[in-house]
Design a protein around this motif. Structure first.
Motif, PDB file in Angstrom:
ATOM      1  N   ALA A  62       0.827  -1.210   0.000  1.00 41.46           N
ATOM      2  CA  ALA A  62       0.000   0.000   0.000  1.00 41.46           C
ATOM      3  C   ALA A  62       0.862   1.262   0.000  1.00 41.46           C
ATOM      4  O   ALA A  62       0.570   2.242  -0.705  1.00 41.46           O
ATOM      5  CB  ALA A  62      -0.925  -0.005   1.209  1.00 41.46           C
ATOM      6  N   LEU A  63       1.932   1.238   0.783  1.00 41.93           N
ATOM      7  CA  LEU A  63       2.786   2.414   0.876  1.00 41.93           C
ATOM      8  C   LEU A  63       3.571   2.626  -0.424  1.00 41.93           C
ATOM      9  O   LEU A  63       3.699   3.756  -0.903  1.00 41.93           O
ATOM     10  CB  LEU A  63       3.749   2.252   2.050  1.00 41.93           C
ATOM     11  N   GLU A  64       4.072   1.549  -0.998  1.00 45.53           N
ATOM     12  CA  GLU A  64       4.806   1.685  -2.259  1.00 45.53           C
ATOM     13  C   GLU A  64       3.884   2.205  -3.365  1.00 45.53           C
ATOM     14  O   GLU A  64       4.270   3.050  -4.170  1.00 45.53           O
ATOM     15  CB  GLU A  64       5.424   0.346  -2.664  1.00 45.53           C
ATOM     16  N   ARG A  65       2.656   1.713  -3.369  1.00 46.90           N
ATOM     17  CA  ARG A  65       1.679   2.195  -4.355  1.00 46.90           C
ATOM     18  C   ARG A  65       1.389   3.680  -4.140  1.00 46.90           C
ATOM     19  O   ARG A  65       1.276   4.446  -5.099  1.00 46.90           O
ATOM     20  CB  ARG A  65       0.394   1.374  -4.245  1.00 46.90           C
ATOM     21  N   ARG A 108      11.341   0.142   7.419  1.00 41.57           N
ATOM     22  CA  ARG A 108      10.714   0.241   8.744  1.00 41.57           C
ATOM     23  C   ARG A 108       9.371  -0.477   8.754  1.00 41.57           C
ATOM     24  O   ARG A 108       9.022  -1.158   9.729  1.00 41.57           O
ATOM     25  CB  ARG A 108      10.522   1.719   9.122  1.00 41.57           C
ATOM     26  N   VAL A 109       8.600  -0.319   7.672  1.00 44.93           N
ATOM     27  CA  VAL A 109       7.303  -0.997   7.587  1.00 44.93           C
ATOM     28  C   VAL A 109       7.497  -2.512   7.540  1.00 44.93           C
ATOM     29  O   VAL A 109       6.751  -3.281   8.180  1.00 44.93           O
ATOM     30  CB  VAL A 109       6.526  -0.491   6.357  1.00 44.93           C
ATOM     31  N   PRO A 114       4.312   0.832  12.209  1.00 42.70           N
ATOM     32  CA  PRO A 114       3.127   1.398  11.556  1.00 42.70           C
ATOM     33  C   PRO A 114       3.519   2.397  10.467  1.00 42.70           C
ATOM     34  O   PRO A 114       4.541   3.094  10.579  1.00 42.70           O
ATOM     35  CB  PRO A 114       2.377   2.081  12.693  1.00 42.70           C
ATOM     36  N   VAL A 115       2.692   2.505   9.432  1.00 44.44           N
ATOM     37  CA  VAL A 115       2.992   3.330   8.263  1.00 44.44           C
ATOM     38  C   VAL A 115       3.228   4.790   8.647  1.00 44.44           C
ATOM     39  O   VAL A 115       4.220   5.402   8.222  1.00 44.44           O
ATOM     40  CB  VAL A 115       1.848   3.221   7.235  1.00 44.44           C
TER      41      VAL A 115
END
Length: 577
Positions: A62-65, A108-109, A114-115
């Motif tokens: 989700a974060l990379e997206r 870190r994720v 946490p994000v």
């Protein structure tokens, strides 16, 4: 008018005055529209997928997206923009795509963090490094935090932070405004920009100037005004007046009418008794040159070429550079064009010529000093300028930034002349150069004072530190003394001495500069009409007397007040000072 205590939303009183640092001289009256910040989030809150806490793998995806989508959106926005706005947005998009920022956050994720906490931690580390570096990197902290907020919003499925939809002409108010937000403004509905942080040379101020918007920065308490509160924004006085009365409104309207009237005068710059003073424009791109060409500027006194270099992963080719320089020379139709060679390095790092880490970048390898580590950069730029000269038949004036000694001036002059460039100069931004101006002018054909950096180095004050703006005031007697020393050297040798820093755009300071012996003033194009009027309203002898009075003052405030007191009341009314 009175200075208020900071007001909570909805508690500001009519007539309250907030003070800040104005950019330009324009003003506007309209309702406040505050920029939305990202909601306060619990850094420990997990990212949810289908209502359940995400696994590290799901959070990673989700974060990379989110990073990809933010970078793509900013890139698309940059492609729709033009000139400086395009370059600034491209820089922000590059930040969103930065591998180090992304890799450290994802690591870190992956470890179960946490994000929100992971992104906050990494961005905090980068922001600390940027602030410590100062200069251009310090300016980009706002961009960095904007990227963080956008990525968090995307990852968590929240509304994107930024400027609200404007349904009427409004004064946009923010803690600080990221370039992406500034570039996205609906100009049909923006009257002015006011921020609580930032500085007069930051991205928001630069873009506001390009867009022709009144702008104030460092206005404490402005974000506590309620949406819809009517304010009068006056960049010339650096004030925001809450619920202005008819007198304040009338004053701004009268100044606006006067500015339009002054703009109708397109005669060359000169004092009342005919002493010539060239009035030139500052530009950053070839498109800027094409935009100012139809106006009353007598040429260009500063072409900042680093815009062509800064956001690239490889050095632009000689052919690319020559095409850009040739386009600008052609646009001005033979008028004077002063091209400053690359002012980058240290606090403006180049991806293709990165310098080693420096503890004090403002005093490091920047400007002409790049010749010490990467001489080809300078040689290629001079070759491109010579090619543009040959292809257009127009001779550019060429100058190098950050020259401190006669030896450096001689070095640059010999390099430029070896390429067939015949009108060669240097910037005077370092006190040492001002003190040795006569020896430096013996090596070159002209000099141009960069009063922004000259004030910074003279007063040992980072020009991006808004809380130290009083020390950076170009009216500081020590700065004026250095300008005077440089001008005296030019007069003695019969060589031009220009000013291309922000002080040239101040009509009052213009009188001082002319009185000191400065031969040309270069500024934002919108500032030219008022400066032309001020100079034309005085004789050369009057300017000399004004300059002497300013030099004899004991402080920046008294220097300006002394000059103001000598102006004819009618001139003061027309200029709105």
């Amino acid at each position: 008018m009175t200075t208020p205590t900071p007001a909570r939303p909805g508690t500001a009183r009519a007539g309250d005055v907030l003070h800040g640092v104005g950019v330009g001289r324009r003003g506007a009256v309209g309702p406040v529209a505050r920029v939305h910040a990202l909601p306060t989030l619990d850094p420990e809150a997990p990212l949810l997928v289908d209502g359940r806490p995400a696994t590290p793998e799901q959070a990673h995806a989700a974060l990379e997206r989110a990073f990809d989508e933010v970078a793509a959106a900013l890139t698309e926005q940059a492609e729709r923009a033009t000139d400086t706005v395009r370059e600034v947005l491209a820089a922000t998009a590059q930040m969103a795509a930065d591998r180090a920022l992304r890799t450290q956050t994802l690591a870190r994720v992956d470890a179960g963090e946490p994000v929100v906490r992971a992104l906050d931690a990494v961005v905090g580390q980068f922001a600390t490094m940027f602030v410590a570096a100062g200069g251009y990197l310090a300016e980009r902290v706002t961009d960095l935090r904007s990227v963080r907020d956008r990525v968090v919003a995307r990852a968590l499925g929240l509304p994107a932070p930024g400027v609200p939809e404007l349904r009427e002409p409004s004064v946009v108010v923010a803690v600080d405004l990221a370039p992406a937000d500034t570039a996205a403004l609906d100009l049909d509905h923006v009257l002015a920009i006011v921020t609580e942080q930032g500085g007069p040379t930051g991205h928001t101020a630069i873009i506001a100037g390009q867009l022709g918007l009144p702008c104030l920065v460092r206005v404490a308490g402005v974000t506590e005004l309620a949406d819809g509160t009517v304010v009068a924004v006056d960049a010339a006085s650096g004030t925001v007046v809450v619920d202005p009365d008819d007198d304040v409104r009338s004053e701004l309207e009268a100044r606006s009418r006067a500015e339009h009237a002054l703009a109708a005068d397109t005669a060359p710059g000169a004092t009342r008794d005919g002493h010539p003073v060239a009035l030139l424009a500052n530009i950053g791109t070839a498109a800027d040159a094409e935009r100012v060409a139809p106006g009353a500027a007598q040429g260009v006194g500063l072409f900042r070429t680093e815009v062509l270099f800064l956001e690239r992963s490889t050095e632009p080719t000689v052919a690319e550079q020559a095409q850009t320089y040739g386009r600008a020379l052609t646009a001005l139709g033979g008028r004077k064009v002063v091209v400053r060679t690359l002012d980058a390095g240290a606090d403006k790092p180049l991806a293709f010529a990165t310098q080693p880490d420096e503890e004090n970048p403002a005093l490091g390898v920047r400007g002409f000093r790049l010749v010490r580590s990467n001489p080809d950069l300078v040689e290629h730029q001079l070759e491109a300028l010579a090619r543009a000269q040959a292809e257009t038949g127009v001779e550019p004036w060429v100058m190098a930034p950050m020259v401190a000694t006669p030896d450096e001036a001689r070095d640059f002059a010999s390099r430029a002349r070896a390429h067939g460039l015949t009108t060669v100069g240097v910037m005077v931004e370092v006190p040492a150069a001002a003190l040795r101006a006569r020896e430096i002018l013996a090596e070159v054909d002209f000099v141009s004072l960069g009063t922004n950096d000259l004030a910074q180095y003279t007063m040992a004050t980072d020009r991006l530190r808004g809380e130290l703006a009083d020390l950076l005031d170009p009216w500081q007697p020590a700065v004026l003394e250095l300008v005077a020393a440089t001008a005296r050297a030019g007069t003695a040798l019969g060589k031009p001495v220009g000013v291309c820093g922000e002080s040239a755009s101040d009509p009052l300071m213009a009188l001082v500069l002319v009185g000191l012996g400065v031969t040309s003033l270069s500024m934002a194009p919108s500032a030219i009409p008022a400066v032309r009027y001020a100079v034309r309203a005085h004789t050369a002898d009057q300017c000399a007397a004004i300059a002497a009075a300013a030099l004899g003052a004991g402080s920046a405030q008294s220097a300006r007040a002394t000059v103001l007191a000598q102006l004819d009341p009618g001139v003061r009314v027309t200029l709105g000072v």
